[in-house]
Write a protein that holds these residues in place. Structure first.
Motif, mmCIF file in Angstrom:
data_model
loop_
_atom_site.group_PDB
_atom_site.id
_atom_site.type_symbol
_atom_site.label_atom_id
_atom_site.label_comp_id
_atom_site.label_asym_id
_atom_site.label_seq_id
_atom_site.Cartn_x
_atom_site.Cartn_y
_atom_site.Cartn_z
ATOM 1 N N LYS A 231 0.829 -1.198 0.000
ATOM 2 C CA LYS A 231 0.000 0.000 0.000
ATOM 3 C C LYS A 231 0.871 1.259 0.000
ATOM 4 C CE LYS A 231 -4.001 -2.064 2.322
ATOM 5 N NZ LYS A 231 -4.859 -2.053 3.527
ATOM 6 N N ALA A 232 1.947 1.202 0.760
ATOM 7 C CA ALA A 232 2.857 2.355 0.784
ATOM 8 C C ALA A 232 3.475 2.583 -0.598
ATOM 9 C CB ALA A 232 3.951 2.121 1.833
ATOM 10 N N THR A 237 3.813 5.536 -5.949
ATOM 11 C CA THR A 237 3.765 5.460 -7.418
ATOM 12 C C THR A 237 2.443 5.931 -7.999
ATOM 13 O OG1 THR A 237 2.962 3.172 -7.376
ATOM 14 C CG2 THR A 237 5.355 3.498 -7.380
ATOM 15 N N GLY A 238 1.361 5.812 -7.221
ATOM 16 C CA GLY A 238 0.051 6.201 -7.707
ATOM 17 C C GLY A 238 -0.588 5.203 -8.656
ATOM 18 N N LYS A 239 -0.036 4.002 -8.778
ATOM 19 C CA LYS A 239 -0.588 3.007 -9.702
ATOM 20 C C LYS A 239 -0.148 1.607 -9.287
ATOM 21 C CE LYS A 239 3.331 3.677 -12.854
ATOM 22 N NZ LYS A 239 3.751 4.002 -14.233
ATOM 23 N N LEU A 243 -1.242 -5.143 -8.978
ATOM 24 C CA LEU A 243 0.000 -5.865 -9.256
ATOM 25 C C LEU A 243 0.756 -6.139 -7.960
ATOM 26 C CD1 LEU A 243 2.002 -7.030 -11.305
ATOM 27 C CD2 LEU A 243 2.994 -4.740 -11.517
ATOM 28 N N TYR A 244 0.797 -5.164 -7.064
ATOM 29 C CA TYR A 244 1.484 -5.366 -5.782
ATOM 30 C C TYR A 244 0.791 -6.450 -4.959
ATOM 31 C CZ TYR A 244 3.664 -0.881 -6.963
ATOM 32 O OH TYR A 244 4.355 0.123 -7.597
ATOM 33 N N ASP A 306 -6.930 -2.381 -12.910
ATOM 34 C CA ASP A 306 -6.311 -2.047 -11.630
ATOM 35 C C ASP A 306 -7.431 -1.752 -10.649
ATOM 36 O OD1 ASP A 306 -4.350 -1.698 -9.778
ATOM 37 O OD2 ASP A 306 -3.711 0.286 -10.463
ATOM 38 N N ILE A 307 -7.125 -1.727 -9.380
ATOM 39 C CA ILE A 307 -8.130 -1.382 -8.377
ATOM 40 C C ILE A 307 -7.603 -0.218 -7.557
ATOM 41 C CG2 ILE A 307 -9.074 -3.712 -8.264
ATOM 42 C CD1 ILE A 307 -7.535 -4.127 -5.696
ATOM 43 N N PRO A 308 -8.479 0.580 -6.997
ATOM 44 C CA PRO A 308 -8.031 1.729 -6.208
ATOM 45 C C PRO A 308 -7.541 1.314 -4.828
ATOM 46 C CG PRO A 308 -10.416 1.610 -6.208
ATOM 47 C CD PRO A 308 -9.946 0.537 -7.141
#
Length: 564
Positions: A231-232, A237-239, A243-244, A306-308
């Protein structure tokens, strides 16, 4: 002799008790497994248990002719000319075990194998070499005594045998994991990997960090640790938030099912007689290859979706920012952080390598230096000793880093052992259930398959484990159940390939069908902020793809390099 239908019914009852108890009645896995073991043992006739035990004690027959047979029994002072053996057979009509002939040791051939003269017992049903086995009179008595035990003793025996093999290892692994978390060493490892690959390649860092941490630390705990870092990274990166998430799952989940001393693969290795060092090496190779497939899957998927980053119950976005800004000086050094993970791997695999290299070599031909190295690994490469050394280093690191007093240290260790104790109970109960399943003669159901196809045996192991995972959710319980059904194929002669491949197929099967009945499903979804539908749509296919790929790799390796 139990019929095919009766055997399937008994095994089915056991599986229903495990799955139904956990899902329908919300029983703890320990209670469900113990109850299933007791019921299966009650339903299995004594004669079937006796025949199972005799099969474990039999002497392999190399060949036989009219009136004689050659046994896989080497000349030694304990074997004398004139020694008596028995040929036993299970009578199909009654199921009772009958002595059909005696065998007298006549001589040894030029390869020092025993040649015996066969004398049929008057009134018996006759010798049938396809259905008869050779045992010593003492083995026959031992098998009868074993079968006449109470159900409680039979279940307790399986429970205790499993504890003997893995109890200390799991307790020590729990201590190592707790120390890595409390000292900040786990976070240090993740940050160090990030510094090597760069923030642009953070997903790779998450894969390798999660894989390394999930060997001594349970997957749920690793995800708890790493998702705040993911999350950090999203804040920076804002994106790429999805993927993380996926790459954190990828590394951790594969090690969880394939690399000891994680309880699942450790238990499977013990049940199949696989050296822990071999399991670490093979599980690491297959697990990392599966993780790379998961990484490619994640990369492709995240090009389109992607998800927010959402608020989640565990912490606010402000707390995440504080984690991201934590100073490296507050964490232990990277070498101190890595040592509790790397050292036992080096010691255990080193012992395996030395044992393989020196196998069959005359001691007189070994140089003093090599002999000293071998003795070093004999002592410190023992899995329990290696893990004890690692746990000691982890405790020292925690004390140095936190500068805590004795009471704080005691509380940390007590929490670790309480967590590990639950896992020991579950895996030992699984061992009792597995032994009960084996005593039904379940291996006979796969006898023809075992002789015909390497691929088919591995597919059966994979499917059995995957179906149990689908039904009740836990990867560890599915592996325990899967190996309970398949463990009778542990002998390399029967398999036609090294049993480590069977262990890998079982581990890969436990990666299938992640859904709502698995605690890991909820940990991933709730901690990451994903909805249930998002978790099913993005995470479940990835873990299943990795499981199938791992099975394919295992099948190819078993056919190309059977290692027997």
């Amino acid at each position: 002799m139990l019929s095919l239908t009766a055997t399937l019914c008994i095994v089915g009852v056991g599986l229903v008790i495990v799955v139904g108890g956990i899902l329908g009645f919300r029983l703890h896995a320990f209670l469900a497994l113990v109850l299933a073991a007791i019921v299966v043992s009650l339903l299995t006739p004594n004669s079937t248990v006796e025949w199972y035990r005799l099969g474990k004690l039999q002497i392999p027959v190399l060949n036989q002719q009219e009136g004689t047979a050659t046994l896989d029994l080497k000349a030694s002072p304990s074997h004398q000319i004139g020694q008596q053996f028995l040929l036993a057979k299970q009578v199909e009509a009654t199921g009772s075990v009958e002595t059909v002939a005696t065998a007298t040791l006549a001589r040894f051939d030029d390869k020092e194998h025993a040649i015996v003269d066969i004398m049929p017992v008057e009134g018996s049903t006759g010798v049938d070499w396809d259905k008869s086995i050779v045992v010593t009179p003492q083995a026959r008595e031992d098998a009868t005594a074993f079968a006449n035990q109470t159900v409680g003793n039979l279940v307790a025996g399986g429970f205790g045998a499993t504890c003997t093999g893995i109890g200390i290892l799991i307790a020590l692994a729990a201590i190592i994991g707790k120390c890595l978390l409390d000292s900040g060493a786990a976070e240090k490892i993740v940050r160090w990997m990030l510094s090597i690959v760069g923030e642009k390649n953070a997903p790779l860092s998450f894969i390798f960090s999660g894989f390394a941490l999930s060997t001594p630390v349970f997957f749920d705990t690793v995800f708890y640790l790493m998702i705040p870092i993911g999350k950090a990274m999203r804040l920076r990166t804002g994106k790429n938030y999805l993927l993380y998430i996926l790459t954190i799952v990828t590394g951790g989940t594969m090690a969880h099912s394939l690399v000891p001393p994680t309880p699942g693969p450790l238990f499977v290795a013990e049940e199949l007689g696989v050296d822990v060092g071999v399991m670490i090496l093979a599980g690491g190779l297959v697990g990392l290859s599966c993780a790379m497939v998961g990484f490619l899957y994640s990369i492709v998927l995240c090009r389109f979706v992607d998800i927010p980053l959402r608020e989640s119950p565990d912490m606010s976005l402000e707390e995440l920012q504080n984690i991201a800004d934590r100073e490296d000086s507050d964490l232990p050094s990277i070498w101190m952080s890595l040592m509790p993970i790397i050292l036992p791997v080096l010691l255990i695999t080193g012992a395996t390598v030395m044992n393989t290299v020196l196998k069959g070599v005359d001691q007189a031909d070994i140089s003093p230096v090599i002999h000293w190295v071998d003795q070093f690994f004999v002592l410190f490469g023992n899995k329990n000793i290696a893990m004890a050394i690692s746990a000691t280093l982890a405790i020292i690191m925690l004390v140095r880093q936190k500068k805590s007093d004795v009471s704080d240290l005691a509380n940390s260790l007590q929490a670790a052992l309480a967590s590990g104790g639950v896992i020991i109970l579950i895996t030992a109960a699984g061992g009792a259930f597995g032994k009960s399943l084996q005593q039904t003669g379940i291996a006979n159901l796969f006898g023809d398959v075992a002789g015909a196809s390497t691929t088919m045996i591995l597919v059966i192991a994979f499917v059995v484990t995957a179906l149990v995972r689908l039904a009740q959710g836990s990867a560890t319980v599915s592996m325990i159940t899967g190996v309970g059904v398949m463990a009778s194929f542990a002998a390399g002669v029967e398999l036609g390939f090294h049993p480590v491949y069977l262990a890998l197929a079982i581990g890969c099967g436990s990666k299938m069908f992640l859904w709502m009945n698995d605690s890991g499903f909820w940990v991933i979804g709730k901690m990451s902020g994903m909805t249930e539908w998002e978790t099913l749509k993005y995470v479940t296919p990835m873990t299943s793809v990795m499981g199938v790929f791992g099975l394919l790799v295992t099948i190819l390796a078993a056919n190309a390099m059977p290692l027997v």
